[in-house]
Design a protein around this motif. Sequence first.
Motif, PDB file in Angstrom:
ATOM      1  N   VAL A 193      13.981  33.656  11.193  1.00 38.89           N
ATOM      2  CA  VAL A 193      14.935  32.906  12.018  1.00 38.89           C
ATOM      3  C   VAL A 193      14.232  32.180  13.163  1.00 38.89           C
ATOM      4  CG1 VAL A 193      16.884  34.367  11.454  1.00 38.89           C
ATOM      5  CG2 VAL A 193      15.421  34.976  13.381  1.00 38.89           C
ATOM      6  N   GLU A 202      10.189  29.803   9.389  1.00 43.29           N
ATOM      7  CA  GLU A 202      11.480  29.109   9.509  1.00 43.29           C
ATOM      8  C   GLU A 202      11.297  27.605   9.533  1.00 43.29           C
ATOM      9  OE1 GLU A 202      12.616  27.427  12.492  1.00 43.29           O
ATOM     10  OE2 GLU A 202      10.658  27.719  13.428  1.00 43.29           O
ATOM     11  N   GLU A 213      11.273  30.416   3.766  1.00 47.56           N
ATOM     12  CA  GLU A 213      12.002  30.909   4.928  1.00 47.56           C
ATOM     13  C   GLU A 213      12.654  32.260   4.633  1.00 47.56           C
ATOM     14  OE1 GLU A 213      15.220  28.375   5.968  1.00 47.56           O
ATOM     15  OE2 GLU A 213      16.177  28.454   3.998  1.00 47.56           O
ATOM     16  N   LYS A 214      12.739  32.625   3.351  1.00 48.39           N
ATOM     17  CA  LYS A 214      13.326  33.928   3.039  1.00 48.39           C
ATOM     18  C   LYS A 214      12.793  34.480   1.721  1.00 48.39           C
ATOM     19  CE  LYS A 214      17.522  32.159   0.755  1.00 48.39           C
ATOM     20  NZ  LYS A 214      18.999  32.182   0.764  1.00 48.39           N
TER      21      LYS A 214
END
Length: 351
Positions: free
Chosen positions: A269, A296, A304-305
Motif C-alpha cells: 500500500v 505499490e 503490487e500484490k
Amino acid sequence: MDMKYDKCPICNEKLKNGICPMCGYDFKRLESGQRSGNRGNRPDYRARPNEEPKHSMTKQHKQAHRQFRTEKKRGAGKLIKFILSFVVISSIFLDAVSEVDIGQLMKKVRTFMSEDEKKQWTKTMPDHTYEDTDYDLEKTGKRFSVNLTSGRYIVGLDLPEGNYTMTAGGEELYFSANNDAQNIGIYEQFTDEKILDVKRYCKVKNVRLYQGSLIEVTGRGHINCETSDANMKKMEEPRKNPLSKEVEVDGVMTAGKDFPAGTYDVVAVSDGGEFKFTYEQDKDDEFGANSIWLSEDSKGEDPEKFVNLELMKGTEIEIPPEGYFQVRLIPSKHVRPENMHVYDSLNGLDS
C-alpha cells in the motif's frame, strides 16, 4: 567517424550505461577507443551476472531455480552461446581493423539468428517430464483460458486439469508447478520481450497440469494459460473465505496470535520492499524464510500484490522496520482446501 551505440547490434538490447545487459559487451570502451584512435584499448567482455531472482518464493522454488540455472544448455542454447562468443571475439579483432567490418558482421549474425527466432523464444516441455505420472490427461475438447498474476493456485480449484500452453504477459515472470503424487516439478522463466536469453521464453507448450498441482507465479504482469482439453468434471467448488477483516502488517507478527490465520492477498500500500514469511515448522531451518517482493508503484518491476497465500497458525510474517514500506493483508476470495496433498507436502502440513 565515431560510432554511437544506443542498442547492442548483437542482441538488439537497449544498452545500460553503455553495456549490453545480455551479452556483456562494453560499448563505452569501444567508443572510447574509436575517439582516441588507440586500438589497444579493446572492449571488455563481461559475463552477465547469473543472480537468483528475488521473486523466488518457497524453499522448493529456490531449490528448483538453483537446479534450473546449473543445468547444461541443450540444442539452441549451445548454438546461441557459441554464436555470441564467436561474435564478441570476432568483433574485438575486427575493431582493430575497421568500424565498417564490425557493423557488417553483426548485421549478418542478427539476420542469421532471426531466421530461427520462433524456436528461440518457444519451448515445448519434453515428454520425459511426465514419465512418472499415473495416468494420461483426458482429451475433452473443452477450451479454457485464464491469466494468472503473482500468487498461488491449485489445479482443480483455480483452473482445471489439462495440457496447457503458457504465454508471457510481462517482461520477467517466474512459473512453477509441483505435484508430488505425479512426481512433477516444473520451473520456467517467462518474458514477453524479444531478447536473446536461452533461459526465458515467450511461450511454453505441453505444460501438463494434473489435479492437485500447486502453481506459483511471481513477477509483474501475468501468464496466460490456455488449453483445449480442460477437464471441468474434476473441478472442485471453492469455499468462501470466512475472514473479512483486513490486517495492517507492523514489524514482526504471528498468525493466530496477532491476526487470524487464514488465506490472504498480500498487498503493498506504500513504497516497496520485501515481505517475509516463515512457517512454524521451518523456523529452525536456515532456509526456512520465504519472501515476496512487492511495490505499490505501477511502474516498478515488482507486483503490487501476491494472491492466495495461506498463513497458517504459527506462521511468522515480517516487513523491514525502517523505511516507508507498508503492507496490508486482505482476505482472499476463497480459502485453500486442507485435503490438497501436494499443497500440504510443499508446506510440511499434515493432510
